[in-house]
Design a protein around this motif. Structure first.
Motif, PDB file in Angstrom:
ATOM      1  N   ASN A 169     -57.692   3.601  12.564  1.00 26.29           N
ATOM      2  CA  ASN A 169     -58.670   4.629  12.174  1.00 26.29           C
ATOM      3  C   ASN A 169     -59.800   4.711  13.188  1.00 26.29           C
ATOM      4  N   PHE A 170     -60.282   3.555  13.644  1.00 22.68           N
ATOM      5  CA  PHE A 170     -61.362   3.524  14.625  1.00 22.68           C
ATOM      6  C   PHE A 170     -60.931   4.193  15.927  1.00 22.68           C
ATOM      7  N   LYS A 171     -59.721   3.883  16.406  1.00 23.76           N
ATOM      8  CA  LYS A 171     -59.228   4.467  17.648  1.00 23.76           C
ATOM      9  C   LYS A 171     -59.075   5.983  17.524  1.00 23.76           C
ATOM     10  N   ILE A 172     -58.588   6.448  16.392  1.00 21.44           N
ATOM     11  CA  ILE A 172     -58.413   7.889  16.176  1.00 21.44           C
ATOM     12  C   ILE A 172     -59.772   8.582  16.176  1.00 21.44           C
ATOM     13  N   LYS A 173     -60.745   8.032  15.470  1.00 21.98           N
ATOM     14  CA  LYS A 173     -62.074   8.643  15.425  1.00 21.98           C
ATOM     15  C   LYS A 173     -62.723   8.647  16.802  1.00 21.98           C
ATOM     16  N   LYS A 174     -62.540   7.569  17.559  1.00 19.42           N
ATOM     17  CA  LYS A 174     -63.084   7.497  18.911  1.00 19.42           C
ATOM     18  C   LYS A 174     -62.435   8.556  19.803  1.00 19.42           C
ATOM     19  N   LEU A 175     -61.135   8.719  19.681  1.00 21.74           N
ATOM     20  CA  LEU A 175     -60.395   9.719  20.457  1.00 21.74           C
ATOM     21  C   LEU A 175     -60.900  11.124  20.141  1.00 21.74           C
ATOM     22  N   ILE A 176     -61.086  11.425  18.884  1.00 21.07           N
ATOM     23  CA  ILE A 176     -61.514  12.760  18.455  1.00 21.07           C
ATOM     24  C   ILE A 176     -62.933  13.067  18.942  1.00 21.07           C
ATOM     25  N   ASN A 177     -63.823  12.090  18.875  1.00 21.15           N
ATOM     26  CA  ASN A 177     -65.233  12.338  19.151  1.00 21.15           C
ATOM     27  C   ASN A 177     -65.645  12.168  20.608  1.00 21.15           C
ATOM     28  N   HIS A 178     -64.772  11.680  21.448  1.00 19.82           N
ATOM     29  CA  HIS A 178     -65.136  11.461  22.849  1.00 19.82           C
ATOM     30  C   HIS A 178     -65.271  12.802  23.569  1.00 19.82           C
ATOM     31  N   PRO A 179     -66.405  13.045  24.254  1.00 23.48           N
ATOM     32  CA  PRO A 179     -66.638  14.350  24.906  1.00 23.48           C
ATOM     33  C   PRO A 179     -65.586  14.737  25.946  1.00 23.48           C
ATOM     34  N   GLU A 180     -65.046  13.762  26.660  1.00 21.64           N
ATOM     35  CA  GLU A 180     -64.055  14.077  27.683  1.00 21.64           C
ATOM     36  C   GLU A 180     -62.749  14.586  27.086  1.00 21.64           C
ATOM     37  N   ASN A 181     -62.536  14.401  25.809  1.00 19.17           N
ATOM     38  CA  ASN A 181     -61.289  14.804  25.172  1.00 19.17           C
ATOM     39  C   ASN A 181     -61.376  16.161  24.486  1.00 19.17           C
ATOM     40  N   GLN A 182     -62.489  16.850  24.632  1.00 20.24           N
ATOM     41  CA  GLN A 182     -62.654  18.121  23.935  1.00 20.24           C
ATOM     42  C   GLN A 182     -61.628  19.170  24.371  1.00 20.24           C
ATOM     43  N   PHE A 183     -61.167  19.105  25.628  1.00 21.75           N
ATOM     44  CA  PHE A 183     -60.124  20.037  26.080  1.00 21.75           C
ATOM     45  C   PHE A 183     -58.878  19.911  25.204  1.00 21.75           C
ATOM     46  N   PHE A 184     -58.566  18.687  24.791  1.00 17.23           N
ATOM     47  CA  PHE A 184     -57.371  18.462  23.995  1.00 17.23           C
ATOM     48  C   PHE A 184     -57.480  19.076  22.610  1.00 17.23           C
ATOM     49  N   PHE A 185     -58.697  19.371  22.200  1.00 16.04           N
ATOM     50  CA  PHE A 185     -58.907  19.925  20.869  1.00 16.04           C
ATOM     51  C   PHE A 185     -59.165  21.430  20.916  1.00 16.04           C
ATOM     52  N   SER A 186     -58.892  22.040  22.065  1.00 14.70           N
ATOM     53  CA  SER A 186     -59.006  23.493  22.159  1.00 14.70           C
ATOM     54  C   SER A 186     -57.869  24.128  21.370  1.00 14.70           C
ATOM     55  N   GLU A 187     -58.002  25.401  21.121  1.00 16.63           N
ATOM     56  CA  GLU A 187     -56.998  26.094  20.314  1.00 16.63           C
ATOM     57  C   GLU A 187     -55.645  26.099  21.024  1.00 16.63           C
ATOM     58  N   LYS A 188     -54.621  25.796  20.255  1.00  9.08           N
ATOM     59  CA  LYS A 188     -53.255  25.773  20.761  1.00  9.08           C
ATOM     60  C   LYS A 188     -52.365  26.531  19.783  1.00  9.08           C
ATOM     61  N   LYS A 189     -51.294  27.056  20.320  1.00  8.03           N
ATOM     62  CA  LYS A 189     -50.242  27.603  19.472  1.00  8.03           C
ATOM     63  C   LYS A 189     -49.022  26.716  19.684  1.00  8.03           C
ATOM     64  N   SER A 241     -49.428   5.681  23.733  1.00  8.23           N
ATOM     65  CA  SER A 241     -50.289   4.955  22.811  1.00  8.23           C
ATOM     66  C   SER A 241     -51.620   5.655  22.564  1.00  8.23           C
ATOM     67  N   SER A 242     -52.000   6.585  23.439  1.00  7.99           N
ATOM     68  CA  SER A 242     -53.303   7.227  23.265  1.00  7.99           C
ATOM     69  C   SER A 242     -53.299   8.744  23.446  1.00  7.99           C
TER      70      SER A 242
END
Length: 121
Positions: free
Chosen positions: A26-46, A86-87
């Motif tokens: 859970n900690f790793k997932i939350k860290k992954l989601i909230n890290h600023p460098e990963n925001q591209f990965f959370f852009s809209e996708k189809k 793994s990440s």
């Protein structure tokens, strides 16, 4: 008496490891989601799912991922994570999946990805 102590010790260690793995995941997932460098990965996708592959269309790229490259699926109350390392992987908000498609899509995921972990469901 010695067998009982070994059994109790084993059970205690097993419980600690079980809860530690869940908490760390859970900690790793939350860290992954909230890290600023990963925001591209959370852009809209189809995402387009078929029996052979997953097609990913983004504003700046298109990708094809074969099912064999996914190593694990983790399900939480709000997300499905399809990991291909793994990440890294696909983050799918459950609310983005139309209700009438959820069951068939979920069954496809379960059939294609062997390592499944359910957290906070």
């Amino acid at each position: 008496m010695e067998n009982i102590l070994w059994t109790i010790g084993f059970l205690v260690i097993s419980c600690i490891l079980f809860f530690e793995v869940n908490i760390l995941t859970n900690f790793k997932i939350k860290k992954l989601i909230n890290h600023p460098e990963n925001q591209f990965f959370f852009s809209e996708k189809k995402l387009f799912f078929s029996d052979e592959k997953v097609d990913i269309h983004q504003e700046v790229s298109e990708s094809i991922v074969q099912w064999e490259s996914f190593t694990k699926i983790i399900e939480t109350k709000q997300y499905l994570f399809l990991f291909n390392s793994s990440s890294t992987g696909l983050l799918i908000p459950k609310k983005a999946i139309p209700q009438e498609l959820y069951t068939s899509l979920y069954e496809l995921f379960m059939a294609k990805i062997s390592n499944q972990v359910l957290i906070d469901k």
